[in-house]
Motif scaffolding. Structure first.
Motif, PDB file in Angstrom:
ATOM      1  N   ASP A 114       0.874  -1.169   0.000  1.00 23.64           N
ATOM      2  CA  ASP A 114       0.000   0.000   0.000  1.00 23.64           C
ATOM      3  C   ASP A 114       0.912   1.220   0.000  1.00 23.64           C
ATOM      4  N   GLY A 115       1.135   1.777  -1.182  1.00 29.05           N
ATOM      5  CA  GLY A 115       2.111   2.856  -1.294  1.00 29.05           C
ATOM      6  C   GLY A 115       3.500   2.281  -1.095  1.00 29.05           C
ATOM      7  N   ASN A 116       4.235   2.792  -0.108  1.00 31.29           N
ATOM      8  CA  ASN A 116       5.570   2.276   0.186  1.00 31.29           C
ATOM      9  C   ASN A 116       5.590   1.359   1.396  1.00 31.29           C
ATOM     10  N   SER A 117       4.426   0.992   1.909  1.00 30.31           N
ATOM     11  CA  SER A 117       4.351   0.150   3.103  1.00 30.31           C
ATOM     12  C   SER A 117       3.720  -1.191   2.781  1.00 30.31           C
ATOM     13  N   ILE A 118       4.093  -2.185   3.568  1.00 33.20           N
ATOM     14  CA  ILE A 118       3.529  -3.523   3.424  1.00 33.20           C
ATOM     15  C   ILE A 118       2.620  -3.784   4.616  1.00 33.20           C
ATOM     16  N   TYR A 119       1.416  -4.294   4.337  1.00 28.37           N
ATOM     17  CA  TYR A 119       0.436  -4.587   5.374  1.00 28.37           C
ATOM     18  C   TYR A 119      -0.040  -6.022   5.248  1.00 28.37           C
ATOM     19  N   ARG A 120      -0.420  -6.585   6.378  1.00 29.92           N
ATOM     20  CA  ARG A 120      -1.083  -7.887   6.373  1.00 29.92           C
ATOM     21  C   ARG A 120      -2.520  -7.633   6.815  1.00 29.92           C
ATOM     22  N   TYR A 121      -3.462  -7.991   5.962  1.00 32.89           N
ATOM     23  CA  TYR A 121      -4.872  -7.799   6.258  1.00 32.89           C
ATOM     24  C   TYR A 121      -5.492  -9.136   6.633  1.00 32.89           C
ATOM     25  N   GLU A 122      -6.391  -9.108   7.572  1.00 34.64           N
ATOM     26  CA  GLU A 122      -7.100 -10.331   7.979  1.00 34.64           C
ATOM     27  C   GLU A 122      -8.128 -10.740   6.936  1.00 34.64           C
ATOM     28  N   ASN A 123      -8.711  -9.759   6.265  1.00 36.58           N
ATOM     29  CA  ASN A 123      -9.745 -10.032   5.262  1.00 36.58           C
ATOM     30  C   ASN A 123      -9.449  -9.259   3.989  1.00 36.58           C
ATOM     31  N   ILE A 124      -9.852  -9.843   2.875  1.00 39.84           N
ATOM     32  CA  ILE A 124      -9.694  -9.191   1.584  1.00 39.84           C
ATOM     33  C   ILE A 124     -11.088  -8.932   1.020  1.00 39.84           C
ATOM     34  N   ASN A 125     -11.318  -7.711   0.579  1.00 43.90           N
ATOM     35  CA  ASN A 125     -12.593  -7.318  -0.007  1.00 43.90           C
ATOM     36  C   ASN A 125     -12.477  -7.368  -1.524  1.00 43.90           C
ATOM     37  N   MET A 126     -13.574  -7.128  -2.235  1.00 45.99           N
ATOM     38  CA  MET A 126     -13.505  -7.206  -3.692  1.00 45.99           C
ATOM     39  C   MET A 126     -14.249  -6.066  -4.366  1.00 45.99           C
ATOM     40  N   VAL A 168     -17.052  -4.527  -2.120  1.00 47.22           N
ATOM     41  CA  VAL A 168     -17.880  -5.461  -1.366  1.00 47.22           C
ATOM     42  C   VAL A 168     -17.015  -5.985  -0.220  1.00 47.22           C
ATOM     43  N   GLU A 169     -17.394  -5.655   0.989  1.00 39.63           N
ATOM     44  CA  GLU A 169     -16.601  -6.077   2.138  1.00 39.63           C
ATOM     45  C   GLU A 169     -16.828  -7.546   2.450  1.00 39.63           C
ATOM     46  N   PHE A 170     -15.754  -8.199   2.821  1.00 35.61           N
ATOM     47  CA  PHE A 170     -15.763  -9.618   3.157  1.00 35.61           C
ATOM     48  C   PHE A 170     -16.683  -9.900   4.335  1.00 35.61           C
ATOM     49  N   ASP A 171     -17.340 -11.035   4.297  1.00 38.16           N
ATOM     50  CA  ASP A 171     -18.082 -11.555   5.441  1.00 38.16           C
ATOM     51  C   ASP A 171     -18.061 -13.077   5.363  1.00 38.16           C
ATOM     52  N   ASP A 189     -20.180 -15.076   6.506  1.00 39.88           N
ATOM     53  CA  ASP A 189     -21.539 -15.548   6.234  1.00 39.88           C
ATOM     54  C   ASP A 189     -21.829 -15.330   4.744  1.00 39.88           C
ATOM     55  N   LEU A 190     -21.956 -16.422   4.010  1.00 44.90           N
ATOM     56  CA  LEU A 190     -22.150 -16.343   2.561  1.00 44.90           C
ATOM     57  C   LEU A 190     -23.363 -15.502   2.197  1.00 44.90           C
ATOM     58  N   PHE A 191     -24.465 -15.607   2.954  1.00 47.61           N
ATOM     59  CA  PHE A 191     -25.679 -14.875   2.624  1.00 47.61           C
ATOM     60  C   PHE A 191     -25.503 -13.374   2.843  1.00 47.61           C
ATOM     61  N   VAL A 192     -24.764 -12.988   3.866  1.00 46.53           N
ATOM     62  CA  VAL A 192     -24.463 -11.571   4.091  1.00 46.53           C
ATOM     63  C   VAL A 192     -23.584 -11.060   2.952  1.00 46.53           C
ATOM     64  N   PHE A 193     -22.550 -11.844   2.600  1.00 51.29           N
ATOM     65  CA  PHE A 193     -21.657 -11.458   1.512  1.00 51.29           C
ATOM     66  C   PHE A 193     -22.426 -11.306   0.204  1.00 51.29           C
ATOM     67  N   LEU A 194     -23.294 -12.276  -0.106  1.00 53.75           N
ATOM     68  CA  LEU A 194     -24.066 -12.204  -1.348  1.00 53.75           C
ATOM     69  C   LEU A 194     -25.005 -11.006  -1.373  1.00 53.75           C
ATOM     70  N   ALA A 195     -25.606 -10.669  -0.238  1.00 55.16           N
ATOM     71  CA  ALA A 195     -26.468  -9.485  -0.175  1.00 55.16           C
ATOM     72  C   ALA A 195     -25.648  -8.231  -0.487  1.00 55.16           C
ATOM     73  N   ARG A 196     -24.441  -8.153   0.054  1.00 56.04           N
ATOM     74  CA  ARG A 196     -23.565  -7.016  -0.232  1.00 56.04           C
ATOM     75  C   ARG A 196     -23.176  -6.992  -1.709  1.00 56.04           C
ATOM     76  N   PHE A 197     -22.892  -8.176  -2.260  1.00 51.65           N
ATOM     77  CA  PHE A 197     -22.519  -8.285  -3.669  1.00 51.65           C
ATOM     78  C   PHE A 197     -23.639  -7.758  -4.565  1.00 51.65           C
ATOM     79  N   TYR A 198     -24.871  -8.225  -4.345  1.00 52.63           N
ATOM     80  CA  TYR A 198     -25.980  -7.810  -5.207  1.00 52.63           C
ATOM     81  C   TYR A 198     -26.274  -6.319  -5.074  1.00 52.63           C
ATOM     82  N   LYS A 199     -26.107  -5.761  -3.890  1.00 51.04           N
ATOM     83  CA  LYS A 199     -26.307  -4.322  -3.709  1.00 51.04           C
ATOM     84  C   LYS A 199     -25.238  -3.541  -4.482  1.00 51.04           C
ATOM     85  N   ALA A 200     -23.974  -3.992  -4.400  1.00 52.02           N
ATOM     86  CA  ALA A 200     -22.884  -3.333  -5.124  1.00 52.02           C
ATOM     87  C   ALA A 200     -23.095  -3.449  -6.635  1.00 52.02           C
ATOM     88  N   LYS A 201     -23.572  -4.600  -7.081  1.00 54.63           N
ATOM     89  CA  LYS A 201     -23.847  -4.801  -8.510  1.00 54.63           C
ATOM     90  C   LYS A 201     -24.904  -3.808  -8.981  1.00 54.63           C
TER      91      LYS A 201
END
Length: 138
Positions: A3-15, A32-35, A37-49
């Motif tokens: 991220d720029g000139n720094s390296i980070y370790r993230y617990e979750n990856i979003n898309m 779309v933020e990671f979750d 819970d597949l159903f929560v993730f899919l709800a976020r996905f469809y809203k972003a779409k």
């Protein structure tokens, strides 16, 4: 992740992903933020779409804990060159898959992954593909 000139370790990856609007123009979804819970993730996905298809502006996401996804379901692919902003250093993986096709062994799909070679190499990509194949098969 870089991220720029720094390296980070993230617990979750979003898309973030591409969508087509009503005029068939390429648009980008909000993040779309990671979750777990597949159903929560899919709800976020469809809203972003929906937001992406309407070309509504979303707030800028200020972290690189992302993966960019797109697909070309109309054709088979051998590779994909994704745009990269040379001014902003990042290690965001960029994934594209093409049209699935049938062979004697079953269904297959071509996939292209663009990564920062400073963080991933063939071994790591091999592990990803093995895990993906295992998850699809199950």
């Amino acid at each position: 992740m870089l991220d720029g000139n720094s390296i980070y370790r993230y617990e979750n990856i979003n898309m973030s992903f591409t969508v087509l609007d009503k005029e068939q123009k390429v648009r980008f979804s909000p993040v779309v933020e990671f979750d777990e819970d597949l159903f929560v993730f899919l709800a976020r996905f469809y809203k972003a779409k929906e937001i992406g298809e309407k070309n509504k502006n979303s707030s800028k996401y200020d972290h690189n804990n992302l993966i960019y996804i797109t697909c070309l379901p109309w054709m088979r692919i051998t590779s994909m060159m994704h745009p990269v902003d040379e001014k902003n250093k990042d290690s965001i993986p960029r994934i594209c898959w093409g049209k699935y096709f049938e062979t004697i062994d079953g269904y297959n799909i071509d996939m292209s992954i663009q990564v920062n070679h400073g963080f991933q190499d063939g071994y790591h990509l091999g592990l990803f593909y093995e895990g993906l194949e295992r998850n699809i098969s199950n």
